[in-house]
Design a protein around this motif. Sequence first.
Motif, PDB file in Angstrom:
ATOM      1  N   ASN A 152     151.353  64.641  66.461  1.00  0.00           N
ATOM      2  CA  ASN A 152     149.937  64.460  66.760  1.00  0.00           C
ATOM      3  C   ASN A 152     149.274  63.461  65.815  1.00  0.00           C
ATOM      4  O   ASN A 152     148.305  62.784  66.192  1.00  0.00           O
ATOM      5  CB  ASN A 152     149.214  65.805  66.754  1.00  0.00           C
ATOM      6  CG  ASN A 152     149.695  66.703  67.893  1.00  0.00           C
ATOM      7  OD1 ASN A 152     150.224  66.210  68.894  1.00  0.00           O
ATOM      8  ND2 ASN A 152     149.538  67.995  67.739  1.00  0.00           N
ATOM      9  N   ASP A 153     149.790  63.331  64.596  1.00  0.00           N
ATOM     10  CA  ASP A 153     149.335  62.252  63.713  1.00  0.00           C
ATOM     11  C   ASP A 153     149.764  60.900  64.283  1.00  0.00           C
ATOM     12  O   ASP A 153     149.034  59.907  64.198  1.00  0.00           O
ATOM     13  CB  ASP A 153     149.918  62.421  62.302  1.00  0.00           C
ATOM     14  CG  ASP A 153     149.323  63.605  61.564  1.00  0.00           C
ATOM     15  OD1 ASP A 153     148.142  63.924  61.808  1.00  0.00           O
ATOM     16  OD2 ASP A 153     150.038  64.211  60.747  1.00  0.00           O
ATOM     17  N   MET A 154     150.954  60.888  64.871  1.00  0.00           N
ATOM     18  CA  MET A 154     151.459  59.655  65.481  1.00  0.00           C
ATOM     19  C   MET A 154     150.636  59.275  66.702  1.00  0.00           C
ATOM     20  O   MET A 154     150.406  58.085  66.974  1.00  0.00           O
ATOM     21  CB  MET A 154     152.933  59.824  65.861  1.00  0.00           C
ATOM     22  CG  MET A 154     153.836  60.011  64.655  1.00  0.00           C
ATOM     23  SD  MET A 154     155.540  60.391  65.132  1.00  0.00           S
ATOM     24  CE  MET A 154     156.307  60.482  63.502  1.00  0.00           C
ATOM     25  N   VAL A 155     150.171  60.266  67.445  1.00  0.00           N
ATOM     26  CA  VAL A 155     149.301  60.019  68.603  1.00  0.00           C
ATOM     27  C   VAL A 155     148.017  59.318  68.165  1.00  0.00           C
ATOM     28  O   VAL A 155     147.574  58.342  68.794  1.00  0.00           O
ATOM     29  CB  VAL A 155     148.966  61.347  69.320  1.00  0.00           C
ATOM     30  CG1 VAL A 155     147.769  61.184  70.244  1.00  0.00           C
ATOM     31  CG2 VAL A 155     150.178  61.855  70.094  1.00  0.00           C
ATOM     32  N   VAL A 156     147.424  59.803  67.076  1.00  0.00           N
ATOM     33  CA  VAL A 156     146.199  59.190  66.556  1.00  0.00           C
ATOM     34  C   VAL A 156     146.466  57.756  66.125  1.00  0.00           C
ATOM     35  O   VAL A 156     145.708  56.835  66.442  1.00  0.00           O
ATOM     36  CB  VAL A 156     145.626  60.019  65.383  1.00  0.00           C
ATOM     37  CG1 VAL A 156     144.514  59.265  64.673  1.00  0.00           C
ATOM     38  CG2 VAL A 156     145.111  61.364  65.897  1.00  0.00           C
ATOM     39  N   GLU A 157     147.571  57.549  65.411  1.00  0.00           N
ATOM     40  CA  GLU A 157     147.932  56.201  64.966  1.00  0.00           C
ATOM     41  C   GLU A 157     148.160  55.277  66.161  1.00  0.00           C
ATOM     42  O   GLU A 157     147.752  54.108  66.150  1.00  0.00           O
ATOM     43  CB  GLU A 157     149.192  56.263  64.100  1.00  0.00           C
ATOM     44  CG  GLU A 157     149.651  54.909  63.567  1.00  0.00           C
ATOM     45  CD  GLU A 157     148.640  54.239  62.661  1.00  0.00           C
ATOM     46  OE1 GLU A 157     148.557  52.995  62.701  1.00  0.00           O
ATOM     47  OE2 GLU A 157     147.910  54.945  61.927  1.00  0.00           O
ATOM     48  N   HIS A 158     148.792  55.807  67.192  1.00  0.00           N
ATOM     49  CA  HIS A 158     149.080  54.988  68.372  1.00  0.00           C
ATOM     50  C   HIS A 158     147.794  54.603  69.107  1.00  0.00           C
ATOM     51  O   HIS A 158     147.664  53.475  69.603  1.00  0.00           O
ATOM     52  CB  HIS A 158     150.044  55.728  69.305  1.00  0.00           C
ATOM     53  CG  HIS A 158     150.495  54.911  70.462  1.00  0.00           C
ATOM     54  ND1 HIS A 158     150.953  53.620  70.331  1.00  0.00           N
ATOM     55  CD2 HIS A 158     150.527  55.184  71.798  1.00  0.00           C
ATOM     56  CE1 HIS A 158     151.271  53.140  71.532  1.00  0.00           C
ATOM     57  NE2 HIS A 158     151.004  54.062  72.425  1.00  0.00           N
ATOM     58  N   ALA A 159     146.833  55.512  69.166  1.00  0.00           N
ATOM     59  CA  ALA A 159     145.535  55.174  69.782  1.00  0.00           C
ATOM     60  C   ALA A 159     144.845  54.070  68.982  1.00  0.00           C
ATOM     61  O   ALA A 159     144.301  53.116  69.549  1.00  0.00           O
ATOM     62  CB  ALA A 159     144.652  56.414  69.875  1.00  0.00           C
ATOM     63  N   LYS A 160     144.891  54.185  67.664  1.00  0.00           N
ATOM     64  CA  LYS A 160     144.284  53.158  66.805  1.00  0.00           C
ATOM     65  C   LYS A 160     144.972  51.808  66.997  1.00  0.00           C
ATOM     66  O   LYS A 160     144.316  50.772  67.139  1.00  0.00           O
ATOM     67  CB  LYS A 160     144.402  53.573  65.327  1.00  0.00           C
ATOM     68  CG  LYS A 160     143.535  54.751  64.912  1.00  0.00           C
ATOM     69  CD  LYS A 160     143.794  55.065  63.445  1.00  0.00           C
ATOM     70  CE  LYS A 160     142.959  56.229  62.957  1.00  0.00           C
ATOM     71  NZ  LYS A 160     143.264  56.551  61.536  1.00  0.00           N
ATOM     72  N   GLN A 161     146.304  51.829  66.985  1.00  0.00           N
ATOM     73  CA  GLN A 161     147.045  50.575  67.109  1.00  0.00           C
ATOM     74  C   GLN A 161     146.872  49.942  68.484  1.00  0.00           C
ATOM     75  O   GLN A 161     146.792  48.716  68.614  1.00  0.00           O
ATOM     76  CB  GLN A 161     148.529  50.794  66.805  1.00  0.00           C
ATOM     77  CG  GLN A 161     148.814  51.058  65.339  1.00  0.00           C
ATOM     78  CD  GLN A 161     150.220  50.623  64.943  1.00  0.00           C
ATOM     79  OE1 GLN A 161     150.884  49.849  65.625  1.00  0.00           O
ATOM     80  NE2 GLN A 161     150.670  51.131  63.808  1.00  0.00           N
ATOM     81  N   THR A 162     146.795  50.776  69.520  1.00  0.00           N
ATOM     82  CA  THR A 162     146.598  50.238  70.866  1.00  0.00           C
ATOM     83  C   THR A 162     145.240  49.557  70.970  1.00  0.00           C
ATOM     84  O   THR A 162     145.119  48.465  71.541  1.00  0.00           O
ATOM     85  CB  THR A 162     146.711  51.350  71.918  1.00  0.00           C
ATOM     86  OG1 THR A 162     148.003  51.966  71.814  1.00  0.00           O
ATOM     87  CG2 THR A 162     146.541  50.796  73.326  1.00  0.00           C
ATOM     88  N   ALA A 163     144.217  50.192  70.418  1.00  0.00           N
ATOM     89  CA  ALA A 163     142.877  49.594  70.435  1.00  0.00           C
ATOM     90  C   ALA A 163     142.881  48.253  69.704  1.00  0.00           C
ATOM     91  O   ALA A 163     142.329  47.255  70.198  1.00  0.00           O
ATOM     92  CB  ALA A 163     141.878  50.553  69.802  1.00  0.00           C
ATOM     93  N   ALA A 164     143.528  48.206  68.550  1.00  0.00           N
ATOM     94  CA  ALA A 164     143.601  46.962  67.786  1.00  0.00           C
ATOM     95  C   ALA A 164     144.389  45.900  68.547  1.00  0.00           C
ATOM     96  O   ALA A 164     144.025  44.713  68.547  1.00  0.00           O
ATOM     97  CB  ALA A 164     144.241  47.223  66.426  1.00  0.00           C
ATOM     98  N   ARG A 165     145.447  46.323  69.236  1.00  0.00           N
ATOM     99  CA  ARG A 165     146.296  45.371  69.947  1.00  0.00           C
ATOM    100  C   ARG A 165     145.577  44.752  71.145  1.00  0.00           C
ATOM    101  O   ARG A 165     145.836  43.601  71.508  1.00  0.00           O
ATOM    102  CB  ARG A 165     147.595  46.060  70.392  1.00  0.00           C
ATOM    103  CG  ARG A 165     148.765  45.094  70.536  1.00  0.00           C
ATOM    104  CD  ARG A 165     150.088  45.830  70.580  1.00  0.00           C
ATOM    105  NE  ARG A 165     150.366  46.506  69.327  1.00  0.00           N
ATOM    106  CZ  ARG A 165     150.751  47.775  69.223  1.00  0.00           C
ATOM    107  NH1 ARG A 165     150.880  48.515  70.296  1.00  0.00           N
ATOM    108  NH2 ARG A 165     151.000  48.305  68.046  1.00  0.00           N
TER     109      ARG A 165
END
Length: 204
Positions: A151-164
Amino acid sequence: MTTQISPAEAWQRLLAGNKRFVSGDALHPNQDASRRSALVDSQNPFAVIFGCSDSRLAAEIIFDLGLGDAFVVRTAGHVIDDAVLGSLEYGVSVLNTPLIVVLGHDNCGAVTATKNAVETGEMPPGFIRDLVERITPSVLTSLREDKTDVNDMVVEHAKQTAARLLESSQVISSAVDNSSTAVIGVAYRLEEGRADLVSEFDML
């Protein structure tokens, strides 16, 4: 008649709908025949929601929306490809939508599969491999920060997707630069039904 709202107002509207959903007081707005008729010739959604395809993450339901409210794009693990970027750019440049929401969720199967692949070195078969490859940078970032929970990875992935999205699309980054659109990352909690803001880019 179209009335443009600000990115912050769009997020507040989504947040209010999510609170109604969580509390069991959903209004199910804009779902009647008159709304259907009013939208035949045009649409004016106030948010673009780019979310995971997970069956538990139906955007119109968790944000208590109706017809014409949200322009929704979904892929497993909300991974980006050219069709996604084209769809999001349409939402921004043609529909003039003031907010893009990247919507992830806990216990995401695509992120879990990526975590397993990184840990075991075994890639899944077929096109699921493509999903895993696109999510791997988010998982690796989490592991470097000693965050091993999916679930920490899910949060990181949402952040990275937004940045990407901002890195990949000149249309989206220009809209953010002139404050006509904002891009935010949101993590959805399956059990509580709550949508939490995890990243924002010049929204206010």
